[in-house]
Design an enzyme around this catalytic site. Structure first.
Site, short mmCIF file in Angstrom:
data_model
loop_
_atom_site.label_atom_id
_atom_site.label_comp_id
_atom_site.label_asym_id
_atom_site.label_seq_id
_atom_site.Cartn_x
_atom_site.Cartn_y
_atom_site.Cartn_z
N ASP A 282 -7.30 69.31 -56.80
CA ASP A 282 -8.21 70.34 -57.28
C ASP A 282 -9.66 69.87 -57.19
O ASP A 282 -10.56 70.64 -56.84
CB ASP A 282 -7.86 70.72 -58.73
CG ASP A 282 -6.43 71.18 -58.87
OD1 ASP A 282 -5.93 71.84 -57.95
OD2 ASP A 282 -5.81 70.87 -59.91
N HIS B 31 -2.97 72.41 -63.52
CA HIS B 31 -2.84 72.21 -62.08
C HIS B 31 -2.10 73.38 -61.43
O HIS B 31 -1.24 73.18 -60.57
CB HIS B 31 -2.12 70.89 -61.80
CG HIS B 31 -2.06 70.51 -60.35
ND1 HIS B 31 -3.18 70.42 -59.55
CD2 HIS B 31 -1.02 70.18 -59.55
CE1 HIS B 31 -2.82 70.06 -58.33
NE2 HIS B 31 -1.50 69.92 -58.30
#
Length: 354
Positions: free
Chosen positions: A189, A216
């Site tokens: 990310d 996530h």
């Protein structure tokens, strides 16, 4: 050029000296194989014959901090190990296949990386996928508790928002849980946020830092572009929202580009290697190694949360605060909490079944 010279990895995580914050993760450096003064470190990859496991084995073989590389999967791992072992870097490679060899694969490990699991297949529901992968993670973590209870565990297997709580519950039952040594790898990310921000803000990507907090998956991923450096005053609120959504949907972007025939593997492998390297540097006493990662946390009311974490000889040295948030980020933070909470609870409930 030699293989080692071809691999150029980024970051506080991949620099020899470390850096004070994730903003410096993407400096470029060559690997060097002088190992005179560093401790020996064993890294185990569980799921090493898969689409993430194989290239991750390659990158960890090239990492000069790794002296022993243990590759485990239910099948095909001896072939992967033989292939990787021919690379002229110092790490010694062993391959292990089948549950009867799992203990040997894990014994003495300093870092265990878990990309094990199955991809979603046609006709498979998300619950089907969850139950399969959660079961795999539960079984592997039971073995970790038995054979290398003090190792740092890097969880890549999805859904990370649930598999990290599953691992914690397994370790608690075994009496080996240490909240400083369990990490959900959310580095991809951060990698995406940096790349997308650099492109939109027209700044050098190697100089970019963007903290990413939350979880996530989907809306639980919250890049803090208000804290991005180098600072850009040229981005509108709408552009920030678009960058946020692109970061959240990065996995879908890759799946669609691959026409449903694959998912994000290579970028995930890079991110996993960056984070594993950061853990090894921390274990070896390098100062000021800071990464975003999903850990047990008190920065919000949720029991697990991703934020900047300082790594050290014991794993987590300090979970850092969120810092100042924009109004949009504050609103997004509150919006993500119910979904993240539900995912955490789903993992805990699964782990505590029978």
């Amino acid at each position: 050029m030699k293989t080692a010279a071809l691999l150029r990895c980024g970051g506080a995580a991949l620099r020899r000296s470390g850096a004070p914050s994730p903003s410096h993760q993407v400096g470029i450096s060559h690997y060097s194989y002088s190992t005179a003064s560093q401790p020996e470190r064993k890294v185990a990859i569980l799921g090493a014959a898969g689409g993430i496991g194989q290239p991750l084995a390659l990158l960890m073989k090239l990492n000069p901090l790794v002296s022993s590389l243990s590759l485990y999967d239910i099948a095909n791992t001896p072939g992967v190990a033989a292939d990787v072992s021919h690379i002229n870097s110092p790490a010694q490679v062993e391959g292990y296949a089948g549950e009867e060899q799992l203990g040997k694969a894990l014994e003495g490990s300093d870092v265990v990386i878990i990309p094990a699991g199955v991809p979603r297949k046609p006709g498979m529901t998300r619950d089907d996928l969850f139950n399969i992968n959660a079961g795999i993670v539960k079984s592997l973590c039971t073995a970790i508790a038995n054979y290398c209870p003090h190792a740092l565990v890097n969880m890549i297997s999805n859904p990370v928002n649930s598999t990290v709580p599953i691992a914690a519950e397994v370790f608690k039952k075994a009496g080996t849980y240490d909240d400083k040594k369990l990490f959900g790898v959310t580095t991809l990310d951060v990698v995406r946020a940096k790349t997308f921000y650099a492109g939109k803000a027209n700044v050098p990507v190697a100089e970019v830092n963007v903290p990413v907090i939350g979880g996530h998956a989907g809306i639980t991923i919250l890049p803090l572009f208000s804290q991005a450096t180098p600072k850009s005053n040229n981005l509108s609120d709408e552009e920030i929202k678009a960058l946020t959504k692109r970061t959240q949907d990065g996995g879908t972007e890759v799946v669609e580009a691959k026409a449903g025939k694959g998912s994000a593997t290579l970028s995930m492998v890079y991110a996993g290697a960056v984070f594993a390297d950061a853990c090894l540097k921390g274990l070896n006493g390098v100062q000021d190694i800071v990464e975003c990662t999903f850990v047990q946390s008190s920065v919000t009311e949720l029991p697990f949360f991703a934020s900047k974490v300082r790594l050290g000889k014991n794993g987590v040295e300090e979970v850092l605060g969120l810092g100042p948030l924009s109004d949009y980020e504050k609103q997004s933070l509150e919006s993500l909490k119910p979904e993240l909470k539900a995912s955490i609870e789903k993992g805990i409930q699964f782990a505590n079944r029978s």
